[in-house]
Design a protein around this motif. Sequence first.
Motif, mmCIF file in Angstrom:
data_model
loop_
_atom_site.group_PDB
_atom_site.id
_atom_site.type_symbol
_atom_site.label_atom_id
_atom_site.label_comp_id
_atom_site.label_asym_id
_atom_site.label_seq_id
_atom_site.Cartn_x
_atom_site.Cartn_y
_atom_site.Cartn_z
ATOM 1 N N GLN A 1 50.548 53.729 41.436
ATOM 2 C CA GLN A 1 50.615 52.405 40.803
ATOM 3 C C GLN A 1 49.470 51.507 41.251
ATOM 4 O OE1 GLN A 1 53.924 52.109 43.212
ATOM 5 N NE2 GLN A 1 54.216 54.182 42.442
ATOM 6 N N ALA A 2 49.108 50.586 40.366
ATOM 7 C CA ALA A 2 48.181 49.508 40.725
ATOM 8 C C ALA A 2 48.763 48.213 40.179
ATOM 9 C CB ALA A 2 46.806 49.779 40.130
ATOM 10 N N LEU A 3 48.450 47.107 40.876
ATOM 11 C CA LEU A 3 48.937 45.790 40.454
ATOM 12 C C LEU A 3 47.748 44.890 40.184
ATOM 13 C CD1 LEU A 3 51.736 44.569 42.925
ATOM 14 C CD2 LEU A 3 51.905 44.760 40.448
ATOM 15 N N VAL A 4 47.728 44.276 39.022
ATOM 16 C CA VAL A 4 46.673 43.303 38.736
ATOM 17 C C VAL A 4 47.319 41.932 38.575
ATOM 18 C CG1 VAL A 4 45.016 42.524 37.013
ATOM 19 C CG2 VAL A 4 45.013 44.898 37.727
ATOM 20 N N PHE A 5 46.965 41.014 39.474
ATOM 21 C CA PHE A 5 47.437 39.629 39.362
ATOM 22 C C PHE A 5 46.423 38.900 38.499
ATOM 23 C CE2 PHE A 5 49.235 41.313 43.250
ATOM 24 C CZ PHE A 5 50.519 40.798 43.262
ATOM 25 N N ASN A 6 46.824 38.512 37.306
ATOM 26 C CA ASN A 6 45.877 37.884 36.371
ATOM 27 C C ASN A 6 46.085 36.363 36.322
ATOM 28 O OD1 ASN A 6 43.867 37.701 34.410
ATOM 29 N ND2 ASN A 6 45.321 37.978 32.732
ATOM 30 N N LYS A 7 45.171 35.700 35.651
ATOM 31 C CA LYS A 7 45.200 34.243 35.459
ATOM 32 C C LYS A 7 45.059 33.495 36.781
ATOM 33 C CE LYS A 7 47.864 34.716 31.196
ATOM 34 N NZ LYS A 7 48.616 34.063 30.150
ATOM 35 N N LYS A 8 44.210 34.051 37.637
ATOM 36 C CA LYS A 8 43.924 33.432 38.932
ATOM 37 C C LYS A 8 43.437 31.994 38.745
ATOM 38 C CE LYS A 8 40.261 34.830 41.015
ATOM 39 N NZ LYS A 8 39.236 35.767 41.517
ATOM 40 N N ASP A 9 42.738 31.762 37.619
ATOM 41 C CA ASP A 9 42.174 30.425 37.360
ATOM 42 C C ASP A 9 43.241 29.348 37.227
ATOM 43 O OD1 ASP A 9 42.324 30.279 33.960
ATOM 44 O OD2 ASP A 9 42.401 32.233 34.895
ATOM 45 N N LEU A 10 44.503 29.729 36.966
ATOM 46 C CA LEU A 10 45.555 28.722 36.774
ATOM 47 C C LEU A 10 46.250 28.331 38.082
ATOM 48 C CD1 LEU A 10 47.383 30.060 33.550
ATOM 49 C CD2 LEU A 10 45.601 28.308 33.709
ATOM 50 N N LEU B 1 40.258 36.219 31.478
ATOM 51 C CA LEU B 1 39.634 35.340 30.488
ATOM 52 C C LEU B 1 38.200 34.993 30.886
ATOM 53 C CD1 LEU B 1 40.635 33.918 27.911
ATOM 54 C CD2 LEU B 1 41.150 31.931 29.328
ATOM 55 N N LEU B 2 37.997 34.770 32.182
ATOM 56 C CA LEU B 2 36.726 34.177 32.626
ATOM 57 C C LEU B 2 35.716 35.167 33.208
ATOM 58 C CD1 LEU B 2 38.217 31.005 34.374
ATOM 59 C CD2 LEU B 2 37.471 31.273 32.006
ATOM 60 N N GLU B 3 36.205 36.283 33.738
ATOM 61 C CA GLU B 3 35.269 37.158 34.451
ATOM 62 C C GLU B 3 35.075 38.476 33.719
ATOM 63 O OE1 GLU B 3 37.322 35.821 38.690
ATOM 64 O OE2 GLU B 3 37.811 37.715 37.725
ATOM 65 N N ASP B 4 33.971 39.157 34.048
ATOM 66 C CA ASP B 4 33.870 40.518 33.528
ATOM 67 C C ASP B 4 34.773 41.393 34.404
ATOM 68 O OD1 ASP B 4 31.951 42.712 35.059
ATOM 69 O OD2 ASP B 4 31.672 40.636 35.724
ATOM 70 N N GLN B 5 35.144 42.552 33.924
ATOM 71 C CA GLN B 5 36.197 43.306 34.609
ATOM 72 C C GLN B 5 35.722 44.647 35.151
ATOM 73 O OE1 GLN B 5 38.797 41.867 35.566
ATOM 74 N NE2 GLN B 5 38.334 40.025 34.408
ATOM 75 N N LYS C 1 47.189 41.573 29.126
ATOM 76 C CA LYS C 1 46.823 42.998 29.122
ATOM 77 C C LYS C 1 45.686 43.270 28.134
ATOM 78 C CE LYS C 1 51.078 44.084 27.957
ATOM 79 N NZ LYS C 1 51.667 42.722 28.045
ATOM 80 N N SER C 2 45.881 42.779 26.899
ATOM 81 C CA SER C 2 44.873 43.051 25.868
ATOM 82 C C SER C 2 43.574 42.299 26.152
ATOM 83 C CB SER C 2 45.422 42.684 24.491
ATOM 84 O OG SER C 2 46.600 43.436 24.225
ATOM 85 N N THR C 3 43.691 41.065 26.650
ATOM 86 C CA THR C 3 42.492 40.291 27.021
ATOM 87 C C THR C 3 41.669 41.077 28.039
ATOM 88 O OG1 THR C 3 43.796 38.268 26.752
ATOM 89 C CG2 THR C 3 41.715 38.067 27.954
ATOM 90 N N MET C 4 42.346 41.619 29.016
ATOM 91 C CA MET C 4 41.663 42.383 30.070
ATOM 92 C C MET C 4 41.005 43.635 29.498
ATOM 93 S SD MET C 4 43.518 44.027 33.403
ATOM 94 C CE MET C 4 44.069 45.550 32.632
#
Length: 299
Positions: free
Chosen positions: A115-124, A153-157, A179-182
């Motif tokens: 498994q991997a975990l991605v915490f998204n929307k760090k900017d908020l 949303l803001l960074e390249d991945q 998910k789709s944004t990423m």
Amino acid sequence: MRSTGSFYDVLATDGKRYNSRVRGKIRLEGIKETNPVAVGDRVSLDLEHEIASIVEIHPRKNHILRQSVKKTGHSHVLAANIDQALLVVTFSYPRTSLGFIDRFLVSAEAFRIPQALVFNKKDLLDEKELKLLESLTTLYSGIGVQCLCISALLEDQKQVRDILQDRTTLIAGHSGVGKSTMLNKISPLINQSVGGVSDFSEKGTHTTTFAEMFHLDEKTFVIDTPGIKEWGLVDMNRQEISDYFPEMRDLRLQCKFQSRCIHVSEPKCAIIDAVESGVIQASRYENYLSMLLGEDNRK
Ligand SMILES: Nc1nc2c(ncn2[C@@H]2O[C@H](COP(=O)(O)OP(=O)(O)OP(=O)(O)O)[C@@H](O)[C@H]2O)c(=O)[nH]1
Ligand SMILES: [Mg+2]
Ligand SMILES: [Zn+2]
């Protein structure tokens, strides 16, 4: 490659895609599932007729499933033949609970899928939330789960792309977590629709409606999936659940009653001792108890 209900897009060895239908009754033995063919399945096609038909599902290396919310006793296969599962989570817009995260991780562990975990929307996040985020990444990397904190949303991945390289990865999470944004950011071959998040309910709008696999290069496949509301654990016996908590797995042999101990109120329980001394995080133990007692099983 993708399933839209009764039709399936199949990528054939000739490099073409065939819109196919399942012919007759094909079911893998021993599984009561709501969907007979899942994304990631390898199948045999019959191309003799106008519409291609799937005539056989090849044995699966693995699969990941969750209990179906609609029909009790039935389960829904999210994907088959995957190398890892990547869960995208957010603190807010929408909120992902630790209970949901732990049920997902336990299920993947039960199917022996890394498994991997991605915490998204760090900017908020504000400063306090960023601190909390740091403690969570310490917690989860400590039990062997690869963690990333991103702003899709803001960074390249690039870092996400690196995790995906040369593997087949299932991407999962609540609707609206990004998910789709990423995925749109990691390859020009992916151009998924992206939805909003309701201000009122802070929930996503279920933009992705079917699972779809993308072929990024010879060995790299990634599966975007519709948002999951609830994660129902598939039946497990009470002794088994702590096996799927990596931080409990080895310790449990030190319990007085060893494999018979379910770590609730037994004397000389190594797990309870570890929770009291802080070696095992309280949130993980609480979620363990709620899975054991079958409470709150689906949130
Ligand atoms: N602020 C912020 N918003 C983001 C970020 N990533 C995604 N979003 C927004 O979140 C909303 C939902 O994004 P999607 O990519 O559609 O989410 P999803 O997980 O694919 O959702 P479903 O397809 O419904 O399961 C969109 O409005 C995105 O612009 C981020 O890093 N920061
Ligand atoms: Mg989506
Ligand atoms: Zn115990």
